[in-house]
Design a protein around this motif. Structure first.
Motif, short mmCIF file in Angstrom:
data_model
loop_
_atom_site.label_atom_id
_atom_site.label_comp_id
_atom_site.label_asym_id
_atom_site.label_seq_id
_atom_site.Cartn_x
_atom_site.Cartn_y
_atom_site.Cartn_z
N ARG A 58 21.25 36.94 41.33
CA ARG A 58 20.98 38.39 41.32
C ARG A 58 20.16 38.82 42.52
NH1 ARG A 58 24.74 39.85 37.78
NH2 ARG A 58 24.79 38.26 36.19
N SER A 111 34.24 37.85 47.10
CA SER A 111 35.13 38.25 46.01
C SER A 111 36.37 39.00 46.52
CB SER A 111 34.38 39.08 44.97
OG SER A 111 33.89 40.25 45.55
N ARG A 132 35.56 44.17 37.52
CA ARG A 132 36.14 45.23 38.35
C ARG A 132 37.65 45.39 38.15
NH1 ARG A 132 31.44 44.76 39.16
NH2 ARG A 132 30.17 45.49 40.91
N ASP A 133 38.32 44.26 37.83
CA ASP A 133 39.78 44.27 37.80
C ASP A 133 40.33 43.77 36.47
OD1 ASP A 133 38.87 41.69 38.01
OD2 ASP A 133 40.47 41.01 39.34
N TYR A 138 31.72 35.38 40.14
CA TYR A 138 31.90 35.61 41.58
C TYR A 138 30.59 35.34 42.31
CZ TYR A 138 36.57 37.48 40.90
OH TYR A 138 37.91 37.59 40.61
N ARG A 139 29.48 35.69 41.66
CA ARG A 139 28.16 35.43 42.26
C ARG A 139 27.89 33.92 42.35
NH1 ARG A 139 24.41 39.74 42.42
NH2 ARG A 139 25.36 41.71 41.79
N SER A 198 30.43 40.73 47.80
CA SER A 198 31.60 41.61 47.95
C SER A 198 32.59 41.00 48.93
CB SER A 198 31.20 42.99 48.45
OG SER A 198 30.57 43.69 47.42
N ARG A 247 39.91 34.93 44.19
CA ARG A 247 40.33 35.74 43.04
C ARG A 247 41.39 35.01 42.21
NH1 ARG A 247 37.64 40.20 43.34
NH2 ARG A 247 38.47 40.79 41.33
N ARG A 276 39.01 47.02 49.19
CA ARG A 276 39.55 45.71 49.60
C ARG A 276 41.05 45.67 49.29
NH1 ARG A 276 36.26 43.01 44.81
NH2 ARG A 276 37.72 43.44 43.14
N GLY A 304 31.50 39.15 37.01
CA GLY A 304 30.75 39.32 38.26
C GLY A 304 29.82 38.14 38.48
N ALA A 305 29.24 37.62 37.39
CA ALA A 305 28.32 36.49 37.50
C ALA A 305 29.04 35.27 38.06
CB ALA A 305 27.71 36.17 36.14
O1 DC Z 1 29.19 43.13 38.48
P1 DC Z 1 28.46 42.47 39.64
O2 DC Z 1 27.68 43.40 40.50
O3 DC Z 1 27.64 41.30 39.21
O4 DC Z 1 29.64 41.87 40.54
C1 DC Z 1 29.37 41.18 41.73
C2 DC Z 1 30.49 41.37 42.72
O5 DC Z 1 31.64 40.67 42.29
C3 DC Z 1 30.90 42.81 42.97
O6 DC Z 1 30.53 43.21 44.26
C4 DC Z 1 32.38 42.84 42.83
C5 DC Z 1 32.78 41.45 42.47
N1 DC Z 1 33.59 41.41 41.25
C6 DC Z 1 34.95 41.47 41.41
O7 DC Z 1 35.43 41.64 42.53
N2 DC Z 1 35.75 41.37 40.33
C7 DC Z 1 35.24 41.21 39.11
N3 DC Z 1 36.07 41.10 38.07
C8 DC Z 1 33.84 41.17 38.93
C9 DC Z 1 33.04 41.29 40.04
#
Ligand code: DC
Length: 226
Positions: free
Chosen positions: A87, A99, A127-128, A35-36, A96, A105, A186, A32-33
């Motif tokens: 953050r 990503s 997430r995936d 993607y951030r 969101s 991706r 999504r 997630g970091a």
């Molecule tokens: O875990 P997080 O809240 O820091 O993730 C930030 C965003 O990144 C969350 O809205 C979904 C996306 N994300 C994703 O789509 N796939 C991942 N493997 C990790 C995070």
């Protein structure tokens, strides 16, 4: 061994994944970091990311680095420390959407697979990871938790991290639900529980109790402690 930990917002993924990795002596990747970081890059350079041609060109210049300082991971984008910034509200609001883009991706998933190949043993959270990135991971965990418990956790975290800002519990709850909704609906790699993932409801568990359960499962599948 690859351990994947997926789940919606504020289920304790990062805290748990970090501790599991420490216990097993594995490297920990907070996807997630990353993607951030991409989102922070798009915002900084005002990239109209809906335009895939422009985004594709811009991403060629995207560089990031993870530097460990006193045991804490610091994220750098364009050589700038963005650890707190990623953050914050601006990035959290946008991430969101960024990503959800297939192109983003594809790039990140390919990096994640390269890192796994290089490391061999790792805990990946996001997430995936269990469903798409590492379908053959030896251990897949899917964390859940009630909306109320998760929003209280996120509220406390935000108040601590940004004491100068004002947050309300209903506001945090509604942001959390919106982000989960976007992540789960999504088109590309939506957040879902992989069929063979072990689900753990964290609502009434401490982080250490969740960690113990995951480490026990990893041991049962052949992982050794560090
Ligand atoms: O875990 P997080 O809240 O820091 O993730 C930030 C965003 O990144 C969350 O809205 C979904 C996306 N994300 C994703 O789509 N796939 C991942 N493997 C990790 C995070």
């Amino acid at each position: 061994m690859i351990v994947t930990i997926d789940g919606p917002v504020a289920t304790g993924k990062s805290t748990v994944a970090k501790k599991v990795a420490e216990r097993l002596g594995y490297i920990h990747f907070d996807t997630g970091a990353i993607y951030r970081c991409v989102t922070a890059f798009c915002l900084k350079h005002k990239i109209p990311y809906q335009n895939l041609t422009i985004l594709n060109e811009a991403l060629k210049d995207f560089t990031f680095e993870i530097v460990l300082k006193n045991g804490i991971k610091h994220y750098f984008v364009d050589g700038e420390d963005v650890t707190d910034h990623i953050r914050g509200e601006a990035v959290t609001k946008e991430v969101s959407h960024v990503s959800a883009i297939k192109l983003v991706r594809e790039k990140l998933v390919s990096w994640q697979r390269e890192w796994a190949k290089k490391e061999g043993n790792a805990v990946f959270e996001g997430r995936d990871l269990g469903s798409i990135v590492f379908p053959k991971a030896e251990l897949k965990i899917y964390l859940t938790g009630s909306d109320e418990v998760r929003s209280l956790r996120r509220y406390n975290e935000m108040v601590q991290k940004f004491p100068e800002k004002t947050f309300t519990l209903p506001g945090v709850l509604s942001d959390l639900r919106e982000r989960d909704y976007l992540d789960m609906t999504r088109t590309v790699s939506p957040l879902i529980k992989a069929e063979d993932a072990v689900e753990i409801d964290t609502s009434s568990l401490t982080a250490d109790q969740v960690v113990d359960q995951i480490v026990d499962l990893a041991h049962a599948r052949g992982a050794k402690d560090r």
